[in-house]
Design a protein around this motif. Structure first.
Motif, PDB file in Angstrom:
ATOM      1  N   HIS A   9      -8.790  -6.059  -4.013  1.00  0.00           N
ATOM      2  CA  HIS A   9      -9.568  -5.564  -2.877  1.00  0.00           C
ATOM      3  C   HIS A   9      -9.994  -6.702  -1.947  1.00  0.00           C
ATOM      4  O   HIS A   9     -10.060  -6.522  -0.728  1.00  0.00           O
ATOM      5  CB  HIS A   9     -10.788  -4.801  -3.378  1.00  0.00           C
ATOM      6  CG  HIS A   9     -10.455  -3.474  -3.992  1.00  0.00           C
ATOM      7  ND1 HIS A   9      -9.751  -2.501  -3.323  1.00  0.00           N
ATOM      8  CD2 HIS A   9     -10.717  -2.966  -5.235  1.00  0.00           C
ATOM      9  CE1 HIS A   9      -9.588  -1.443  -4.116  1.00  0.00           C
ATOM     10  NE2 HIS A   9     -10.164  -1.709  -5.273  1.00  0.00           N
ATOM     11  N   GLY A  32       0.792  -1.220   0.000  1.00  0.00           N
ATOM     12  CA  GLY A  32       0.000   0.000   0.000  1.00  0.00           C
ATOM     13  C   GLY A  32       0.823   1.267   0.000  1.00  0.00           C
ATOM     14  O   GLY A  32       0.289   2.346  -0.291  1.00  0.00           O
ATOM     15  N   GLU A  63       4.139   7.100  -7.642  1.00  0.00           N
ATOM     16  CA  GLU A  63       3.470   8.198  -8.346  1.00  0.00           C
ATOM     17  C   GLU A  63       4.324   9.467  -8.350  1.00  0.00           C
ATOM     18  O   GLU A  63       4.222  10.283  -9.271  1.00  0.00           O
ATOM     19  CB  GLU A  63       2.121   8.497  -7.685  1.00  0.00           C
ATOM     20  CG  GLU A  63       1.023   7.524  -8.069  1.00  0.00           C
ATOM     21  CD  GLU A  63      -0.326   7.964  -7.523  1.00  0.00           C
ATOM     22  OE1 GLU A  63      -0.342   8.859  -6.647  1.00  0.00           O
ATOM     23  OE2 GLU A  63      -1.344   7.430  -7.971  1.00  0.00           O
ATOM     24  N   ASP A  80     -10.477  -0.790   1.200  1.00  0.00           N
ATOM     25  CA  ASP A  80     -10.066   0.613   1.294  1.00  0.00           C
ATOM     26  C   ASP A  80      -8.656   0.872   0.770  1.00  0.00           C
ATOM     27  O   ASP A  80      -8.197   2.015   0.778  1.00  0.00           O
ATOM     28  CB  ASP A  80     -10.148   1.074   2.751  1.00  0.00           C
ATOM     29  CG  ASP A  80     -11.568   1.002   3.307  1.00  0.00           C
ATOM     30  OD1 ASP A  80     -12.505   1.173   2.516  1.00  0.00           O
ATOM     31  OD2 ASP A  80     -11.716   0.765   4.523  1.00  0.00           O
ATOM     32  N   VAL A  81      -7.970  -0.176   0.339  1.00  0.00           N
ATOM     33  CA  VAL A  81      -6.614  -0.016  -0.183  1.00  0.00           C
ATOM     34  C   VAL A  81      -6.684   0.216  -1.692  1.00  0.00           C
ATOM     35  O   VAL A  81      -7.205  -0.625  -2.431  1.00  0.00           O
ATOM     36  CB  VAL A  81      -5.746  -1.253   0.125  1.00  0.00           C
ATOM     37  CG1 VAL A  81      -4.321  -1.034  -0.372  1.00  0.00           C
ATOM     38  CG2 VAL A  81      -5.741  -1.544   1.620  1.00  0.00           C
ATOM     39  N   ARG A  82      -6.182   1.333  -2.145  1.00  0.00           N
ATOM     40  CA  ARG A  82      -6.326   1.711  -3.552  1.00  0.00           C
ATOM     41  C   ARG A  82      -5.629   0.715  -4.470  1.00  0.00           C
ATOM     42  O   ARG A  82      -4.492   0.300  -4.218  1.00  0.00           O
ATOM     43  CB  ARG A  82      -5.747   3.106  -3.783  1.00  0.00           C
ATOM     44  CG  ARG A  82      -5.923   3.621  -5.221  1.00  0.00           C
ATOM     45  CD  ARG A  82      -5.476   5.066  -5.313  1.00  0.00           C
ATOM     46  NE  ARG A  82      -4.052   5.220  -5.060  1.00  0.00           N
ATOM     47  CZ  ARG A  82      -3.117   5.139  -6.001  1.00  0.00           C
ATOM     48  NH1 ARG A  82      -3.465   4.869  -7.260  1.00  0.00           N
ATOM     49  NH2 ARG A  82      -1.843   5.323  -5.705  1.00  0.00           N
ATOM     50  N   TYR A  83      -6.330   0.331  -5.538  1.00  0.00           N
ATOM     51  CA  TYR A  83      -5.738  -0.534  -6.560  1.00  0.00           C
ATOM     52  C   TYR A  83      -4.909   0.323  -7.508  1.00  0.00           C
ATOM     53  O   TYR A  83      -5.398   1.307  -8.061  1.00  0.00           O
ATOM     54  CB  TYR A  83      -6.843  -1.269  -7.322  1.00  0.00           C
ATOM     55  CG  TYR A  83      -6.338  -2.109  -8.466  1.00  0.00           C
ATOM     56  CD1 TYR A  83      -5.572  -3.251  -8.234  1.00  0.00           C
ATOM     57  CD2 TYR A  83      -6.627  -1.775  -9.791  1.00  0.00           C
ATOM     58  CE1 TYR A  83      -5.112  -4.028  -9.278  1.00  0.00           C
ATOM     59  CE2 TYR A  83      -6.175  -2.545 -10.841  1.00  0.00           C
ATOM     60  CZ  TYR A  83      -5.413  -3.672 -10.584  1.00  0.00           C
ATOM     61  OH  TYR A  83      -4.951  -4.443 -11.631  1.00  0.00           O
ATOM     62  N   ALA A  84      -3.646  -0.056  -7.701  1.00  0.00           N
ATOM     63  CA  ALA A  84      -2.719   0.786  -8.464  1.00  0.00           C
ATOM     64  C   ALA A  84      -2.411   0.248  -9.856  1.00  0.00           C
ATOM     65  O   ALA A  84      -1.638   0.850 -10.594  1.00  0.00           O
ATOM     66  CB  ALA A  84      -1.415   0.955  -7.687  1.00  0.00           C
ATOM     67  N   GLU A  86      -8.578  -6.223 -10.286  1.00  0.00           N
ATOM     68  CA  GLU A  86      -8.850  -5.258  -9.225  1.00  0.00           C
ATOM     69  C   GLU A  86      -9.739  -5.854  -8.137  1.00  0.00           C
ATOM     70  O   GLU A  86      -9.549  -5.582  -6.946  1.00  0.00           O
ATOM     71  CB  GLU A  86      -9.512  -4.000  -9.808  1.00  0.00           C
ATOM     72  CG  GLU A  86      -9.767  -2.920  -8.771  1.00  0.00           C
ATOM     73  CD  GLU A  86     -10.270  -1.632  -9.377  1.00  0.00           C
ATOM     74  OE1 GLU A  86     -10.543  -0.685  -8.595  1.00  0.00           O
ATOM     75  OE2 GLU A  86     -10.380  -1.549 -10.623  1.00  0.00           O
ATOM     76  N   ASP A 121       1.932  -4.263  -4.385  1.00  0.00           N
ATOM     77  CA  ASP A 121       1.108  -3.190  -4.936  1.00  0.00           C
ATOM     78  C   ASP A 121       0.842  -3.304  -6.428  1.00  0.00           C
ATOM     79  O   ASP A 121      -0.204  -2.845  -6.914  1.00  0.00           O
ATOM     80  CB  ASP A 121       1.762  -1.835  -4.644  1.00  0.00           C
ATOM     81  CG  ASP A 121       1.596  -1.415  -3.192  1.00  0.00           C
ATOM     82  OD1 ASP A 121       1.269  -2.286  -2.360  1.00  0.00           O
ATOM     83  OD2 ASP A 121       1.799  -0.226  -2.884  1.00  0.00           O
TER      84      ASP A 121
END
Length: 362
Positions: free
Chosen positions: A112, A82, A89, A118-122, A108, A102
């Motif tokens: 999750h 995470g 970025e 709640d952990v953003r998919y990158a 996707e 990550d």
């Protein structure tokens, strides 16, 4: 002067192993060394095994930020899941090898489900297991590469030759893999206390709950269909049942993998020879993966401290299954060693530079 590299998250076990390997690399120069909670501490206080090396004596960990890392020609990220995505970025032009999860998954929904809603998919980067079909070309062409997980590396190396050769059924695969305690990271936890671990083994996250499950299935499905003629017309993805086990040792993974034989293998007059032939073909000339002589089974101590992987395969005619046992050092081929192998490919260096296939034993 060599190619300057930086290590973000160097205070953890994988980060420390990276520093040890980089210190002996003939073509790389160690630049920034960062560690969030260890910022300001001497490197050799956290990693006393590095004492006496001129790259580390008198050096403190720096804070992990993009400006500190940006001067490097390649950055290793050994950060918690995470955190790599946010840092990457801020470094859009950098060459990066990421040791976290990550950027490993292309699905996707699976991300999750296993890493949190709640952990953003990158997104997904090139997958850094060089021994897979087509992987070396993809790694050489990539600017950002996701290094595989330790359980995933060991299990994929154990099973890929069977699926690529059409000798195992993709929907009936069972993996039971034991790992040393360093695989859980350096953060203190009651269940990792010596008094809890010594003289005891325990399963955890059974029933398909371990985070490496979708990663293993993704990679093996891609192996299966890399050669469409070998898929035998079966469009199902690979399905595994994965049970991880905590073993009372600091490092190492031993994966026992079984898969139901296809008729091609089961009806062979000599199934053992058919299976061994597939592994011999798959790993011929590989510098780090070794098929052991018939009857010799992998042991974790034989690969400790190395980037090596030992595999053995046999047929179980009574159960109609292939049995493969593979071992790696979870901090070597399962993490830091593999990251260096990836970086060598990305930088156009000899793939084996700074690495050894020979373990420390006993």
């Amino acid at each position: 002067m060599g190619i300057r590299v930086a290590v973000a998250g160097a205070s953890g076990y994988a980060g420390g192993e990276l520093l040890r390997l980089l210190a002996g690399h003939p073509d790389l120069e160690i630049g920034a060394v960062t560690g969030a909670s260890s910022a300001g501490k001497p490197v050799t206080e956290v990693h006393p095994n590095l004492t006496g090396h001129p790259a580390f004596d008198g050096r403190d960990f720096q804070a992990t930020d993009a400006s500190t890392l940006s001067a490097a020609e390649l950055i290793f990220m050994a950060l918690p899941h995470g955190e790599s995505a946010a840092l990457a970025e801020q470094l859009p032009d950098a060459l990066i090898v990421d040791l976290s999860a990550d950027f490993r998954l292309g699905d996707e929904e699976a991300w999750h489900r296993f890493y949190g809603a709640d952990v953003r998919y990158a997104g997904r980067w090139a997958y850094g297991l060089p021994e897979l079909p087509g992987a070396r070309d993809a790694i050489r062409a990539a600017r950002t590469v996701a290094a595989p997980g330790c359980y995933a590396t060991t299990s994929i190396l154990a099973l890929a030759p069977l699926l690529a050769a059409g000798l195992a059924q993709p929907a009936d695969i069972v993996i039971v893999a034991a790992s040393g305690t360093s695989g859980a990271g350096r953060s203190p936890r009651p269940d990792l206390l010596a008094s809890e671990v010594m003289g005891s083994m325990s399963a955890y996250k059974a029933g398909g709950r371990h985070r490496h499950t979708p990663e293993i299935e993704q990679a093996l499905t891609e192996v299966l269909y890399f050669h469409p003629e070998r898929a035998r017309g079966d469009s199902r993805p690979v399905t595994i049942s994965f049970t991880p086990v905590l073993a009372p040792m600091p490092r190492g993974i031993l994966a026992t993998c079984t898969a139901r034989l296809t008729p091609v293998a089961a009806d062979s007059p000599d199934p053992d020879s058919a299976l061994r032939g597939a592994f011999a073909d798959a790993y011929a000339g590989e510098p780090f993966v070794h098929l052991l002589p018939a009857g010799q089974w992998p042991v974790t101590g034989a690969v400790a401290g190395s980037n090596g992987a030992h595999v053995q395969v046999t047929a179980d005619p009574h159960a109609g299954r292939a049995v493969v046992v593979a071992t790696t050092d979870n901090l070597g081929k399962g993490a830091a060693g593999q990251a260096v192998q990836i970086a060598n490919l990305m930088l156009g260096l000899p793939e084996t530079a700074g690495l050894t296939t020979h373990g420390v034993h006993p």
